[in-house]
Design a protein around this motif. Structure first.
Motif, PDB file in Angstrom:
ATOM      1  N   UNK A 204       0.855  -1.190   0.000  1.00 15.01           N
ATOM      2  CA  UNK A 204       0.000   0.000   0.000  1.00 15.01           C
ATOM      3  C   UNK A 204       0.888   1.236   0.000  1.00 15.01           C
ATOM      4  N   UNK A 205       0.573   2.189  -0.876  1.00  7.29           N
ATOM      5  CA  UNK A 205       1.199   3.509  -0.827  1.00  7.29           C
ATOM      6  C   UNK A 205       0.167   4.446  -0.201  1.00  7.29           C
ATOM      7  N   UNK A 206       0.484   4.989   0.970  1.00  4.59           N
ATOM      8  CA  UNK A 206      -0.453   5.884   1.642  1.00  4.59           C
ATOM      9  C   UNK A 206       0.287   7.130   2.115  1.00  4.59           C
ATOM     10  N   UNK A 207      -0.459   8.223   2.296  1.00  6.32           N
ATOM     11  CA  UNK A 207       0.159   9.438   2.833  1.00  6.32           C
ATOM     12  C   UNK A 207       0.218   9.386   4.353  1.00  6.32           C
ATOM     13  N   UNK A 208      -0.462   8.396   4.913  1.00  8.32           N
ATOM     14  CA  UNK A 208      -0.785   8.479   6.315  1.00  8.32           C
ATOM     15  C   UNK A 208      -0.093   7.398   7.151  1.00  8.32           C
ATOM     16  N   UNK A 222       3.383  -5.005   2.592  1.00  8.74           N
ATOM     17  CA  UNK A 222       4.283  -3.890   2.903  1.00  8.74           C
ATOM     18  C   UNK A 222       3.504  -2.584   2.793  1.00  8.74           C
ATOM     19  N   UNK A 223       4.045  -1.544   3.442  1.00 16.46           N
ATOM     20  CA  UNK A 223       3.431  -0.208   3.342  1.00 16.46           C
ATOM     21  C   UNK A 223       4.524   0.800   3.028  1.00 16.46           C
ATOM     22  N   UNK A 224       4.251   1.690   2.104  1.00 15.16           N
ATOM     23  CA  UNK A 224       5.184   2.788   1.802  1.00 15.16           C
ATOM     24  C   UNK A 224       4.459   4.099   2.064  1.00 15.16           C
ATOM     25  N   UNK A 225       5.113   4.970   2.822  1.00 15.07           N
ATOM     26  CA  UNK A 225       4.552   6.304   3.045  1.00 15.07           C
ATOM     27  C   UNK A 225       4.953   7.150   1.839  1.00 15.07           C
ATOM     28  N   UNK A 226       3.956   7.529   1.041  1.00 10.41           N
ATOM     29  CA  UNK A 226       4.253   8.116  -0.270  1.00 10.41           C
ATOM     30  C   UNK A 226       4.852   9.521  -0.168  1.00 10.41           C
ATOM     31  N   UNK A 227       4.723  10.133   0.988  1.00 15.17           N
ATOM     32  CA  UNK A 227       5.302  11.475   1.160  1.00 15.17           C
ATOM     33  C   UNK A 227       6.750  11.407   1.654  1.00 15.17           C
ATOM     34  N   UNK A 228       7.255  10.200   1.912  1.00 17.96           N
ATOM     35  CA  UNK A 228       8.617  10.017   2.425  1.00 17.96           C
ATOM     36  C   UNK A 228       9.546   9.701   1.240  1.00 17.96           C
ATOM     37  N   UNK A 232      10.237   6.195  -1.020  1.00 20.67           N
ATOM     38  CA  UNK A 232       9.907   6.134  -2.443  1.00 20.67           C
ATOM     39  C   UNK A 232      11.152   5.751  -3.259  1.00 20.67           C
ATOM     40  N   UNK A 233      12.283   6.328  -2.879  1.00 22.67           N
ATOM     41  CA  UNK A 233      13.541   6.054  -3.597  1.00 22.67           C
ATOM     42  C   UNK A 233      13.932   4.586  -3.452  1.00 22.67           C
ATOM     43  N   UNK A 234      13.737   4.065  -2.258  1.00 21.28           N
ATOM     44  CA  UNK A 234      14.100   2.662  -1.999  1.00 21.28           C
ATOM     45  C   UNK A 234      13.226   1.694  -2.801  1.00 21.28           C
ATOM     46  N   UNK A 235      12.070   2.189  -3.240  1.00 19.19           N
ATOM     47  CA  UNK A 235      11.147   1.311  -3.979  1.00 19.19           C
ATOM     48  C   UNK A 235      11.379   1.344  -5.495  1.00 19.19           C
ATOM     49  N   UNK A 236      12.429   2.059  -5.934  1.00 17.66           N
ATOM     50  CA  UNK A 236      12.648   2.233  -7.379  1.00 17.66           C
ATOM     51  C   UNK A 236      12.742   0.888  -8.106  1.00 17.66           C
ATOM     52  N   UNK A 252       2.624  11.880 -11.274  1.00 20.52           N
ATOM     53  CA  UNK A 252       2.802  10.443 -11.525  1.00 20.52           C
ATOM     54  C   UNK A 252       4.276  10.040 -11.538  1.00 20.52           C
ATOM     55  N   UNK A 253       5.154  11.014 -11.793  1.00 20.73           N
ATOM     56  CA  UNK A 253       6.561  10.661 -12.037  1.00 20.73           C
ATOM     57  C   UNK A 253       7.219   9.859 -10.910  1.00 20.73           C
ATOM     58  N   UNK A 254       7.041  10.263  -9.638  1.00 20.73           N
ATOM     59  CA  UNK A 254       7.687   9.468  -8.568  1.00 20.73           C
ATOM     60  C   UNK A 254       7.174   8.041  -8.503  1.00 20.73           C
TER      61      UNK A 254
END
Ligand code: NDP
Ligand code: ZN
Length: 350
Positions: A204-208, A222-228, A232-236, A252-254
């Motif tokens: 899940x990509x969430x802001x929260x 897994x959870x990724x905080x999309x504002x971090x 985001x970089x680690x998920x490339x 959309x780019x990130x």
């Protein structure tokens, strides 16, 4: 003659209030349905507030409808009085183009008739949705709700469910795939359940931050905080698919950078312009794809209900008294819903 209680918005800033509408006499292939439950989709809010332009007031929203058949026209074959049925986002289409003939009525060449805010193909009146006591719908656009499912928790399958199920099936998502779901709201939480049921590894990509534990409870691996930025970089370059349910214009780019080569970014939520501009290089250098997907056709809408019954999948819902609908919209704007409001239509009769 107004024969049906409903809730309507009369202008973009009016909020919703009681309103009486007329439901038509049965045509030969019509099914009359007493509505028990109706989910509250973010599209309802977009239409009420005219986010997409072109809203026709009064707007009576609602396209996640579950209820019981009360009467059928003489040509109806599949349903009878008392059956538990559902109505989703469409109530008609041309029925003859190649899309309709393939059971993809949502992609009808003439444009399908939506459950609310469209013009009826027979008499030109504006269609009214499920925030109402009853509805009359042509048999082809009615689906059977398995009695095994909790009918209130099944209602959002008619939109949030089919909209996330359809692209996952179309792209053959399954075992060995890494899937990211962007936004954990009504659509997103169903996307997680389906992607898991199909065998994928789900993030899940969430802001929260507050949603991290909940996302895991939903079954996300897994959870990724999309504002971090670091996360985001680690998920490339790591995802096969991203299912994007974010309801507003966003960069959309990130996210594209998170896709592997040949990965696909599936837009279901982005119904507003892309801002800022897309970096085409992110597509070209990795053969990445951006795709879109709209709800699902009638055969697949039946399929997803049956799939849910088989896999014990329903939506996580908060029951709503229709008199609190305006507060519910405010909470939805803040992303503060777990994870779908469903109106108990008994509260309309009180
Ligand atoms: P919800 O409001 O239930 O959920 C949307 C989620 O997106 C929120 O929970 C939040 O998740 C995230 N989000 C909200 N605002 C922002 C923001 N400003 N920036 C980033 N993320 C945000 O909406 P729905 O799931 O009902 O609908 C999602 C979208 O899908 C809507 O635009 C709707 O119109 C569209 N839709 C499309 C359909 C189709 O056929 N293509 C059918 C049905 C709906 P978090 O807090 O986790 O970040
Ligand atoms: Zn919807």
């Amino acid at each position: 003659m107004a024969n049906t209680k409903a809730y309507a918005a009369t202008a973009p800033d009016s909020g919703l209030a009681p309103y009486a509408i007329d439901r038509r006499e049965l045509r030969a292939d019509d099914v009359a349905i007493e509505i028990d439950y109706c989910g509250v989709c973010h599209s309802d809010l977009h239409t009420v507030e005219n986010d997409w332009g072109g809203s026709k007031y009064p707007v009576i929203p609602g396209h996640e409808i579950v209820g019981r058949v009360t009467a059928v026209g003489p040509d109806v074959k599949a349903y009878k009085e008392g059956d538990l049925v559902g109505v989703g986002c469409m109530v008609d289409s041309c029925r003859t183009c190649s899309a309709c003939e393939s059971g993809l009525e949502q992609y009808c060449d003439e444009g399908s008739t939506m459950t609310y805010g469209s013009l009826d193909r027979h008499n030109g009146t504006v269609t009214h949705g499920g925030y109402s006591e009853r509805i009359v719908v042509s048999e082809r656009f009615v689906v059977r709700v398995p009695e095994k499912l909790d009918p209130a928790a099944a209602a959002p399958i008619l939109c949030a469910g089919i909209t996330t199920y359809s692209p996952l099936k179309y792209f053959n998502v399954g075992k060995g795939h890494k899937v990211g779901v962007l936004g954990m709201g009504g659509l997103g939480h169903m996307g997680v359940k389906f992607a898991k049921a199909l065998g994928a590894e789900v993030t899940i990509f969430t802001r929260s931050e507050a949603k991290v534990a909940e996302a895991k409870k939903q079954g996300a691996d897994h959870v990724i905080i999309s504002t971090d930025e670091a996360q985001m970089k680690a998920a490339a370059n790591s995802f096969d698919f991203l299912l994007d349910t974010i309801p507003v214009a966003h960069d959309l780019n990130p996210y594209l950078k998170c896709l592997k080569h040949d990965g696909t970014h599936i837009l279901v939520g982005l119904l507003t312009p892309v801002e800022p501009a897309l970096q085409a290089g992110l597509l070209v250098t990795k053969r990445r794809v951006i795709a879109g997907s709209l709800i699902g056709g009638m055969p697949e809408t039946q399929e997803v209900l049956d799939f849910c019954a088989e896999h014990d999948i329903t939506c996580d819902i908060e029951m709503l008294d229709i008199r609190n609908i305006n507060d519910a919209y405010e909470r939805m704007k803040k992303g503060d819903v777990k994870y779908r409001f469903v109106i108990d239509m008994k509260t309309l009769k009180q």
